[in-house]
Design a protein around this motif. Structure first.
Motif, mmCIF file in Angstrom:
data_model
loop_
_atom_site.group_PDB
_atom_site.id
_atom_site.type_symbol
_atom_site.label_atom_id
_atom_site.label_comp_id
_atom_site.label_asym_id
_atom_site.label_seq_id
_atom_site.Cartn_x
_atom_site.Cartn_y
_atom_site.Cartn_z
ATOM 1 N N SER A 176 -6.096 11.509 4.743
ATOM 2 C CA SER A 176 -4.983 11.937 5.487
ATOM 3 C C SER A 176 -4.102 10.598 5.550
ATOM 4 N N VAL A 177 -2.458 10.637 5.866
ATOM 5 C CA VAL A 177 -1.677 9.569 5.847
ATOM 6 C C VAL A 177 -2.110 8.566 6.808
ATOM 7 N N LYS A 178 -2.834 9.129 8.062
ATOM 8 C CA LYS A 178 -3.156 8.315 9.081
ATOM 9 C C LYS A 178 -4.271 7.441 8.680
ATOM 10 N N SER A 179 -5.183 7.999 7.893
ATOM 11 C CA SER A 179 -6.471 7.358 7.526
ATOM 12 C C SER A 179 -6.080 6.422 6.520
ATOM 13 N N GLN A 180 -5.146 6.494 5.541
ATOM 14 C CA GLN A 180 -4.553 5.986 4.385
ATOM 15 C C GLN A 180 -3.979 4.665 4.939
ATOM 16 N N MET A 181 -3.191 4.869 6.233
ATOM 17 C CA MET A 181 -2.600 3.567 6.951
ATOM 18 C C MET A 181 -3.445 2.467 7.683
ATOM 19 N N ARG A 182 -4.700 3.243 8.101
ATOM 20 C CA ARG A 182 -5.839 2.575 8.404
ATOM 21 C C ARG A 182 -6.268 1.460 7.322
ATOM 22 N N VAL A 207 5.081 5.457 2.912
ATOM 23 C CA VAL A 207 4.603 6.713 2.594
ATOM 24 C C VAL A 207 5.566 7.499 1.584
ATOM 25 N N ILE A 208 4.845 8.121 0.592
ATOM 26 C CA ILE A 208 5.651 8.995 -0.118
ATOM 27 C C ILE A 208 5.106 10.478 -0.344
ATOM 28 N N GLY A 209 5.965 11.248 0.015
ATOM 29 C CA GLY A 209 5.832 12.664 0.269
ATOM 30 C C GLY A 209 7.025 13.665 -0.288
ATOM 31 N N GLU A 210 6.871 14.753 -0.185
ATOM 32 C CA GLU A 210 8.077 15.522 -0.678
ATOM 33 C C GLU A 210 9.439 15.106 -0.385
ATOM 34 N N ASN A 211 9.645 14.910 0.991
ATOM 35 C CA ASN A 211 11.024 14.379 1.137
ATOM 36 C C ASN A 211 11.567 13.293 0.530
ATOM 37 N N GLU A 212 10.430 12.174 0.687
ATOM 38 C CA GLU A 212 10.722 10.758 -0.096
ATOM 39 C C GLU A 212 11.234 11.067 -1.613
ATOM 40 N N LEU A 213 10.572 11.913 -2.424
ATOM 41 C CA LEU A 213 10.645 12.330 -3.507
ATOM 42 C C LEU A 213 11.915 13.001 -3.797
ATOM 43 N N ALA A 214 12.295 13.896 -3.011
ATOM 44 C CA ALA A 214 13.538 14.429 -3.153
ATOM 45 C C ALA A 214 14.760 13.919 -2.798
ATOM 46 N N ALA A 215 14.625 12.658 -2.016
ATOM 47 C CA ALA A 215 15.513 11.813 -1.407
ATOM 48 C C ALA A 215 15.735 10.490 -2.447
ATOM 49 N N GLY A 216 14.501 10.461 -3.313
ATOM 50 C CA GLY A 216 14.715 9.229 -4.387
ATOM 51 C C GLY A 216 14.373 8.122 -3.708
ATOM 52 N N SER A 217 13.955 7.792 -2.302
ATOM 53 C CA SER A 217 13.714 6.641 -1.639
ATOM 54 C C SER A 217 12.938 6.565 -0.446
ATOM 55 N N ALA A 218 12.225 5.811 0.017
ATOM 56 C CA ALA A 218 11.440 5.691 1.161
ATOM 57 C C ALA A 218 11.460 4.645 1.891
ATOM 58 N N ALA A 219 10.741 4.625 3.270
ATOM 59 C CA ALA A 219 10.979 3.543 4.010
ATOM 60 C C ALA A 219 9.742 2.562 3.631
ATOM 61 N N PHE A 247 0.924 -1.235 -0.064
ATOM 62 C CA PHE A 247 -0.057 0.045 0.085
ATOM 63 C C PHE A 247 0.881 1.282 0.021
ATOM 64 N N VAL A 248 0.638 2.091 -1.207
ATOM 65 C CA VAL A 248 1.681 3.325 -1.143
ATOM 66 C C VAL A 248 0.787 4.504 -0.649
ATOM 67 N N ALA A 249 1.164 5.023 0.611
ATOM 68 C CA ALA A 249 0.405 6.082 1.161
ATOM 69 C C ALA A 249 1.001 7.581 0.421
ATOM 70 N N LEU A 250 -0.011 8.558 0.135
ATOM 71 C CA LEU A 250 0.374 9.638 -0.453
ATOM 72 C C LEU A 250 0.263 10.805 0.641
ATOM 73 N N ALA A 251 1.632 11.489 0.639
ATOM 74 C CA ALA A 251 1.904 12.407 1.654
ATOM 75 C C ALA A 251 1.929 13.853 0.714
ATOM 76 N N GLY A 252 0.966 14.343 0.380
ATOM 77 C CA GLY A 252 0.923 15.699 -0.379
ATOM 78 C C GLY A 252 0.574 15.179 -1.710
ATOM 79 N N GLU A 253 -0.278 16.179 -2.465
ATOM 80 C CA GLU A 253 -0.468 16.062 -3.723
ATOM 81 C C GLU A 253 0.282 15.916 -4.840
ATOM 82 N N GLU A 254 1.685 16.664 -4.566
ATOM 83 C CA GLU A 254 2.767 16.584 -5.520
ATOM 84 C C GLU A 254 3.177 15.173 -5.742
ATOM 85 N N SER A 255 2.963 14.144 -4.836
ATOM 86 C CA SER A 255 3.468 12.500 -4.892
ATOM 87 C C SER A 255 2.564 12.033 -5.878
ATOM 88 N N ARG A 256 1.273 12.629 -6.151
ATOM 89 C CA ARG A 256 0.447 11.626 -6.941
ATOM 90 C C ARG A 256 0.980 11.146 -8.247
#
Ligand code: HAM
Length: 415
Positions: A360-366, A378-390, A326-335
């Motif tokens: 919200s991310v919380k409800s996506q995780m639920r 979870v993919i947001g601005e920071n993950e996109l900038a780093a090119g990786s996610a947890a 499940f890929v959760a979106l943190a922010g519209e720019e990740s879409r």
């Protein structure tokens, strides 16, 4: 007022389809190994087909068929079983001329106007198999072996195989006469149906569940003691093949099938786990049916299992599939980048879910939890900038960094 389904006609909801698919796929695999090909015949046939094959004095034809006149004035019937339609197709397309022996299987809905209860419905599903063109007892045993292999592969050892022989046109009339004269002395005990059937279908009294009929038939003459030499030898040979193959069986000389086309070997797989509906599968030999329907004198044998009854025996053994990720979106720019990543992972054969509701991310995780996703990210601005996610394993909460490219994520999901 909202419209509901017709009584006895059930929806098969998504939670139930994995079991159905498991039964169907297992049947296809096992039947394929025995050389059977699938045939698909219509659910609607001319009424006369069922009257001539199943028999005018059977419960199915007398009481249970969905029969109506269509706009052209023809009497049509929703098929109550599959054998008649398959034999009609065999004759109509002269399949017997292309190959002496035809091994066919089918699956689909059947319709009988019975009183619905657990394991008994008005629309139900059968998986059936038929062999035509071979009268040898070897074939009877092979068909029974295939049926027992199917149940073994379904992981069910409960239904027990019972066999019987109903003889042939040479020996059955004498048995019938013996039974009619026996029952004639016990008329007052018989139920109305069995009394009425004395001339047309006296054998039905043997498996009638009415207490009076059980009492009346307790000492009834046994068909197995009235078999002609050929039918006797045939039945013995079937048993010896079953013994060789290690297929366990019992003999039930009171088993009378509810369809008139049977000759010689008949059988049922029975269970005590489904209350009154004890037969999970049933069938037998029908050497006269094809010629009775206007085809050549081609022998036949087959069976059908009740899919709903098998599903009840399997219970909740077949778990529904769950998403790999499940890929959760943190922010519209990740879409957009997530859309691309999800598509690439789906191309790798993975089931990947993401948010489609703007939650919200919380409800996506639920939701990820509710769906039973094995991994989440979870993919947001920071993950996109780093090119990786947890990449988090939902079962134990452990996580590791994963580059945001499908070729890197896919192997991690396989672990
Ligand atoms: P049958 O005994 O009438 O035989 O039906 C076969 C199986 O279909 C039964 O053992 C049962 O599991 C299931 N079944 C029947 N009626 C219902 C119902 N109302 N609701 C749920 N399940 C049901 C035949 O149909 C033959 N055509 C079998 C055969 C094939 N004989 C030779 N070839």
């Amino acid at each position: 007022m909202h419209i509901t389904a017709v009584k006895g006609f059930n929806d098969i909801l998504p939670a139930e389809t994995p079991t159905r698919q498991f039964i169907e796929e297992t049947a296809r695999q096992v039947f394929g190994r025995f050389g059977f090909s699938e045939i698909r015949v219509p659910v609607l046939e001319k009424t006369e087909l069922f009257c001539r094959s199943i028999g005018d004095t059977t419960d199915i034809v007398e009481k249970e068929m969905y029969t109506f006149c269509d706009k052209g004035g023809d009497s049509l019937t929703l098929r109550p079983e599959g054998t008649a339609g398959v034999m009609r197709a065999l004759i109509e397309h002269k399949l017997y001329a292309q190959d002496n022996v035809n091994k066919l299987y089918y699956m689909g809905p059947m319709f009988r106007h019975e009183r619905p209860q657990k394991g008994r419905y008005r629309q139900f599903h059968q998986i059936g198999a038929e062999v035509t063109g071979a009268g040898d007892p070897f074939v009877d045993a092979q068909v029974l072996l295939m049926l027992s292999r199917l149940f073994r592969e379904l992981g069910l050892d409960e239904p027990r195989l019972q066999i019987n022989s109903l003889g042939c046109p040479d020996c059955r009339p004498a048995y019938r006469d013996a039974l009619v004269s026996f029952l004639g002395q016990r008329q007052e005990l018989l139920c109305d149906d069995c009394r009425r059937r004395q001339s047309g279908n006296p054998l039905r009294a043997l498996d009638c569940k009415a207490p009076g009929c059980i009492e009346a038939t307790r000492e009834a003459p046994a068909i197995l003691e009235h078999l002609c030499g050929d039918c006797h030898d045939h039945f013995q040979a079937v048993q010896s093949y079953l013994n060789v193959a290690g297929v366990p069986f019992g003999i039930n000389n009171r088993m009378v099938r509810g369809l008139d086309y049977y000759t010689r070997t008949t059988f049922e797989l029975v269970t005590s786990l489904l209350g009154a509906q004890s037969a999970v599968a049933a069938g037998g030999r029908y050497d006269g049916l094809v010629s009775q329907l206007g085809g050549p004198a081609v022998p036949g044998i087959g069976f059908a299992l009740g899919v709903e009854r098998v599903a009840l025996l399997l219970g909740d053994r077949c778990r529904p599939r769950t998403p790999d990720l499940f890929v959760a979106l943190a922010g519209e720019e990740s879409r957009r980048p997530v859309f691309q990543l999800v598509a690439a992972l789906q191309d790798c054969g993975l089931w990947v879910e993401t948010d489609v509701e703007g939650k919200s991310v919380k409800s996506q995780m639920r939701r990820a939890d509710r769906l039973g996703a094995r991994y989440s990210m979870v993919i947001g601005e920071n993950e996109l900038a780093a090119g990786s996610a947890a990449l988090k394993r939902m079962a134990d909460g452990s996580s590791r960094q994963a580059p945001l490219v499908a070729s890197a994520v896919a192997p991690l999901l396989a672990e």
